[in-house]
Design an enzyme around this catalytic site. Structure first.
Site, PDB file in Angstrom:
ATOM      1  N   SER A 100     114.775 -14.520  70.065  1.00  0.00           N
ATOM      2  CA  SER A 100     115.918 -14.980  70.396  1.00  0.00           C
ATOM      3  C   SER A 100     116.437 -15.255  71.816  1.00  0.00           C
ATOM      4  O   SER A 100     117.257 -15.470  71.877  1.00  0.00           O
ATOM      5  CB  SER A 100     116.813 -13.726  69.802  1.00  0.00           C
ATOM      6  OG  SER A 100     116.466 -12.612  70.665  1.00  0.00           O
TER       7      SER A 100
ATOM      8  N   HIS B  86     118.082  -9.588  75.716  1.00  0.00           N
ATOM      9  CA  HIS B  86     119.328 -10.518  75.540  1.00  0.00           C
ATOM     10  C   HIS B  86     120.201 -10.589  76.924  1.00  0.00           C
ATOM     11  O   HIS B  86     119.774  -9.723  77.934  1.00  0.00           O
ATOM     12  CB  HIS B  86     120.255  -9.976  74.654  1.00  0.00           C
ATOM     13  CG  HIS B  86     119.770 -10.402  73.117  1.00  0.00           C
ATOM     14  ND1 HIS B  86     120.414  -9.917  71.956  1.00  0.00           N
ATOM     15  CD2 HIS B  86     118.767 -11.151  72.929  1.00  0.00           C
ATOM     16  CE1 HIS B  86     119.696 -10.502  70.733  1.00  0.00           C
ATOM     17  NE2 HIS B  86     118.635 -11.167  71.515  1.00  0.00           N
TER      18      HIS B  86
ATOM     19  N   ASP C  26     126.047  -9.922  70.282  1.00  0.00           N
ATOM     20  CA  ASP C  26     125.133  -8.910  69.313  1.00  0.00           C
ATOM     21  C   ASP C  26     125.666  -7.771  68.706  1.00  0.00           C
ATOM     22  O   ASP C  26     125.205  -6.835  68.508  1.00  0.00           O
ATOM     23  CB  ASP C  26     124.432  -8.582  70.722  1.00  0.00           C
ATOM     24  CG  ASP C  26     123.207  -9.297  70.949  1.00  0.00           C
ATOM     25  OD1 ASP C  26     122.669  -8.953  72.290  1.00  0.00           O
ATOM     26  OD2 ASP C  26     123.107 -10.479  70.374  1.00  0.00           O
TER      27      ASP C  26
END
Lengths: 201, 181
Positions: A55, A95, A145
């Site tokens: 991701s 992330h 998210d």
């Protein structure tokens, strides 16, 4: 295959075998010391992590090694790449921070986190810093998210393992391979153990 | 000393030492570059509408829409160790209640030197909303264009290319309600 080694052991005596075991144990102990020492210096429970998902492509691919720090005296800023763990999920997620909201201590942060706990958070070590509410998103994902937060609306500093500082490509693929087929892990550990015991120098 | 095992041992030790030295050299050599690209951010308009986002379909909150214009050239940042540059435009403001907010409203990934000249007239990609669901306590925001250089090997570096200081007010919300699909 082992007859030569067995003869050599009998010649050298039991003390020699103990010495070998001691060498082996000190190698393992110093490895553990280095790992924990690194964890203390960087203030992170896991200062070196392997990227598990895609991701964050094209920045990080599966199998890359990341070096983390978790500075307690600094606030997280947007654009930082953080590794966080949601309570209830075992895998840490890498992330990028999209939003930060620094809430000063005078405002009760539970108003925004919908926290059910009745007790006020204790003023701990980082009482100099404002509380922070963070929102993250993977570079390769279209949306942020929220679905990964398992009910939380914002991330807080306590969920974050660390911030990415440096990076080595491909090195971590060994751990992914070992997780995917455990026979490889046992074979590697068994082979190393055997070699360490048999070595005579 | 001459068994196969010893030869393999020595060769692999030499290989890994040379590899580590090479990677360290690559990572350290990029410290020489200290380019600081300058750019320009100008905000054309900020409008606030009250609406729902897809995520929280029952929660009515104020959403700000920002039209902006960015020009910048990031070509001097590309060298042999640059894998990609991550650009992001963020809005910063401190509410009167004391909460400092920074939110990224637009981002882009640059992977090659040819794409490094950025000239964008656009609007925010991501929802800009406030913790208190309205912008009544929010003063004019400043917008800054920042970049993050990701290397092939080594440490990540950050920088700021342009900043636009508080020229646009965040107006009170307009009534038309927009439902996002």
């Amino acid at each position: 295959m082992f007859t030569e080694e067995l003869k050599a052991f009998r010649r050298l005596g039991f003390r020699h075998v103990l010495l070998q075991v001691l060498n082996f144990a000190s190698v393992i102990a110093s490895g553990l010391m280095i790992w924990k020492g690194l964890g203390i210096v960087t203030n992170s429970e896991s200062p070196i992590v392997v990227v598990l998902s895609g991701s964050m492509e094209p920045a990080f691919y599966r199998g890359d090694l990341l070096f983390l720090t978790n500075p307690s005296s600094e606030q997280y800023k947007t654009g930082d790449i953080t590794v966080y763990k949601i309570p209830g999920a075992e895998i840490p997620i890498v992330h990028r921070v999209m939003e930060t909201h620094d809430v000063p201590k005078s405002i009760d942060i539970r108003k925004y986190t919908k926290s059910k706990s009745k007790s006020k958070p204790q003023p701990g070590e980082d009482s100099k810093q404002d509380n922070q509410l963070l929102l993250t998103k993977g570079d390769n994902n279209y949306v942020d998210d929220i679905e990964l937060y398992q009910g939380l609306e914002w991330l807080e500093k306590k969920h974050i393992v660390g911030k990415v500082r440096g990076f080595l490509p491909y090195v971590g693929y060994v751990t992914i391979a070992m997780n995917d087929c455990p026979q490889l892990k046992y074979a590697l550990l068994g082979g190393l153990g055997l070699l360490a015991l048999i070595q005579r120098e | 000393m001459h068994s196969i095992f010893a030869r393999i041992n020595n060769t692999s030790a030499l290989l890994s030492s040379c590899m580590m030295a090479l990677l360290a050299a690559i990572a350290l050599s990029t410290l020489v570059f200290t380019a600081r690209p300058e750019g320009n951010v100008s905000v054309a308009s900020v409008q606030v509408y009250s609406g729902n986002t897809r995520r929280y379909a029952t929660k009515r909150q104020d959403l700000a829409f920002v039209d902006f214009n960015i020009t910048a050239d990031f070509a001097p940042l590309f060298n042999w160790n640059t894998k990609q540059i991550f650009l992001y435009l963020q809005a910063e403001y401190n509410t009167t209640t004391g909460i400092k907010n920074e939110a990224v409203i637009w981002d882009r990934i640059i992977r090659r030197k040819e794409e490094a000249n950025v000239n964008v007239i656009g609007k925010n990609k991501y929802n800009l909303r406030d913790l208190s669901t309205n912008f009544k306590n929010a003063p004019p925001a400043s917008y800054s264009l920042k970049y993050n250089i990701m290397p092939y090997v080594g440490a990540l570096t950050y920088g700021e290319a342009a900043r636009n200081l508080r020229t646009c007010c965040v107006p009170p919300a307009k009534d038309p309600c927009i439902i996002f699909v």
